[in-house]
Enzyme design. Structure first.
Site, PDB file in Angstrom:
ATOM      1  N   LYS A 112       7.835 -24.895 -40.165  1.00 53.39           N
ATOM      2  CA  LYS A 112       8.051 -23.448 -40.251  1.00 53.39           C
ATOM      3  C   LYS A 112       9.308 -23.162 -41.064  1.00 53.39           C
ATOM      4  CE  LYS A 112       6.064 -22.065 -35.779  1.00 53.39           C
ATOM      5  NZ  LYS A 112       5.034 -21.164 -36.317  1.00 53.39           N
ATOM      6  N   ARG A 153      -3.906 -24.619 -30.182  1.00 50.21           N
ATOM      7  CA  ARG A 153      -5.333 -24.849 -29.938  1.00 50.21           C
ATOM      8  C   ARG A 153      -5.621 -26.329 -29.722  1.00 50.21           C
ATOM      9  NH1 ARG A 153      -6.641 -22.020 -35.614  1.00 50.21           N
ATOM     10  NH2 ARG A 153      -4.634 -21.087 -35.076  1.00 50.21           N
TER      11      ARG A 153
END
Ligand code: BES
Ligand code: MN
Ligand code: ZN
Length: 498
Positions: free
Chosen positions: A278, A352
């Protein structure tokens, strides 16, 4: 904070602080008139001089002449005359508690039971009085080297007009207190930094919760996860030097062998993005990436404190998403616990990857429903902002119940679709499925990915990326969606005893 209720005529109110509601431009309510009399007309004077117009959520502390039964009165504005909404009642409560915290009062008497609130009964009003007070009094000073002084307010009395109302008020206060403590637990876990709130720390907290509230907790270690075949979860953990944990908390509120409700919470204790790193800006906020897990802790605590007659299992897969020489590479393919293979095209879509194995694991409990809660996608913040959680479900009735619970709790969700059309975006040339679906409908494709692992269950997914914490000057975890979840659990328990 302690909460109590009793039936008392307003003209008998006494003590360090009394809270009354005042509408705009209106005559004083029956309650306010009674308090005014006990204060030698001090309230009327403030209002008649135009110093308190009664704007919703405004407050003013009035000091009656020394020597009377009442030391302070907190006026709280209710807006234009007539009934008010649940939201407005909550806003007024929060404002009143803020004003009380600014005083030196140790105890406060709320005369707010007779305000007419649309769609709310006395139990609801009492519940939210306790909840708003608990949440407003919350402080997070654990990491400061010296503790700022805490406001002395420790006791809240919620007065009702007649003894027939006491039972409903007491019940509501007990519920609000439990939900408040659950929500505040979730906030503290969220606020703790990633170097303190690690997977091992969460496991220790789960064990502590189990000891306190007398339910069994088991924690699977890496070796056991490997043996089971949770390779998707483990792929996220590979870059971190902290071992992953898989926490299962088993609250049994009824001896009946009813199928459990299972809550699954995303427990990424820090999300750097991994090799798909990120950008630096605001990356600190990725310590909040375990707020789904925190909400599972909070909901279990609240359910246990309310002694809800339901069976409830909390499942928390937890690890850290770090880059490193051993970290998962974009393009790596892993086999999930379900047997499906996943091409990991972006290591930052890690939530996920841990949830899919946790959801497959959940099948063994044969749950009546499974709800996962996750700070899953930045796209959900774009879609719904900081107002509503994203709700996805493969079951119409369950979706309706969760939406209604969010409405009643003042912790709303909004439903988004799970249409097959979106599955196209998750196609992989090399594995059964890819872990990302491109920029369009990012929250939906994330939910579509999860739906592949919940086909055998009644399932809902809450994307809480926009609501779990606040940024900027008010930076901090909100405790959401503990109120929504506990409202849902309360309804399930009520339905059973009906
Ligand atoms: N934890 C983040 C989601 C997130 C980001 C929540 C910002 C709140 C604020 C999640 O793991 C993530 O990084 N998601 C990616 C998915 C993308 C790579 C498909 C995202 O949203 O950018
Ligand atoms: Mn991520
Ligand atoms: Zn994440």
């Amino acid at each position: 904070m302690e909460f109590s209720t009793k039936a008392l005529a307003a003209d008998k109110a006494s003590g360090p602080a009394v809270v009354v509601g005042v509408h705009e431009k209106g005559a004083l309510s029956v309650t306010a008139t009674a308090v005014d009399k006990a204060c030698g007309g001090a309230l009327r004077a403030v209002i008649e001089r135009g110093d308190f117009p009664g704007k919703l959520g405004s407050t003013r502390v009035v000091y009656p002449p020394v020597g009377g039964r009442i030391e302070r009165v907190v006026l709280v504005g209710l807006g234009p005359a007539g009934s008010i909404s649940r939201r407005q009642y909550r806003d007024a409560l929060i404002a009143a508690v803020r004003a009380l915290l600014d005083t030196g009062a140790k105890r406060a008497t709320l005369l707010l039971a007779d305000i007419v609130v649309d769609g709310a009964d006395l139990r609801w009003k009492a519940r939210h009085a306790a909840l708003c007070a608990s949440e407003t009094a919350y402080r997070f000073d654990e990491m400061k080297s010296s503790q700022p002084p805490t406001p002395p307010l420790a006791q809240i009395e919620f007065m009702v007009g007649s003894s027939t109302e006491v039972a409903a008020a007491r019940r509501g206060l007990r519920e609000g207190h439990a939900i408040g403590e659950g929500s505040n637990l979730a906030r503290t876990l969220g606020n703790l930094p990633g170097n303190v709130c690690t997977p091992a720390y969460l496991a220790a907290q789960a064990r502590k919760l189990g000891r306190q509230w007398k339910f069994p907790v088991t924690v699977l270690e890496r070796a056991q996860m490997e043996k089971l075949g949770m390779h998707s979860l483990l792929s996220v953990s590979r870059g971190s030097s902290l071992p992953p944990k898989f926490i299962v908390m088993n609250y049994r509120g009824t001896a009946a062998k009813t199928a459990p409700i299972v809550l699954v919470g995303k427990g990424i204790t820090f999300d750097t993005g991994g090799i798909s790193l990120k950008p630096a800006g605001e990356m600190d906020e990725m310590k909040f990436d375990m707020c789904g897990a925190a909400s599972v802790f909070g909901a279990l605590r609240a359910a246990a404190q309310m002694a809800l007659p339901i069976n409830l299992i909390g499942v928390v897969p937890t690890c850290e998403n770090m880059p490193g020489g051993n970290a998962t590479r974009p393009g790596d393919i892993v086999t999930t616990l379900s047997g499906q293979t996943v091409e990991i095209l972006n290591t930052d879509a890690e939530g996920r990857l841990i949830l899919c194995d946790a959801l497959t694991y959940t099948e063994r409990f044969k749950p009546s429903v499974v709800i996962d809660i996750a700070t899953l996608t930045g796209a959900c913040v774009i879609a719904l902002g900081h107002v509503a959680s994203g709700l996805f479900s493969n079951d119409e009735a369950l979706a309706g119940e969760l939406l209604a619970a969010g409405d009643a709790a003042g912790d709303r969700a909004w439903r988004l679709p799970l249409w097959d059309d979106y599955m196209e975006q998750l196609k992989s040339n090399f594995a059964d499925v890819a872990n990302i679906g491109g920029r369009p409908a990012g929250s939906i494709t994330a939910a579509m990915f999860l739906s592949r692992f919940t086909r055998s269950m009644r399932w809902a997914h809450l994307d809480i990326a926009g609501v779990a914490w606040k940024s900027g000057a008010q930076k901090g975890a909100t405790g959401r969606p503990v109120p929504l979840l506990t409202q849902f659990l309360l309804e399930q328990a009520d339905a059973k005893t009906r």
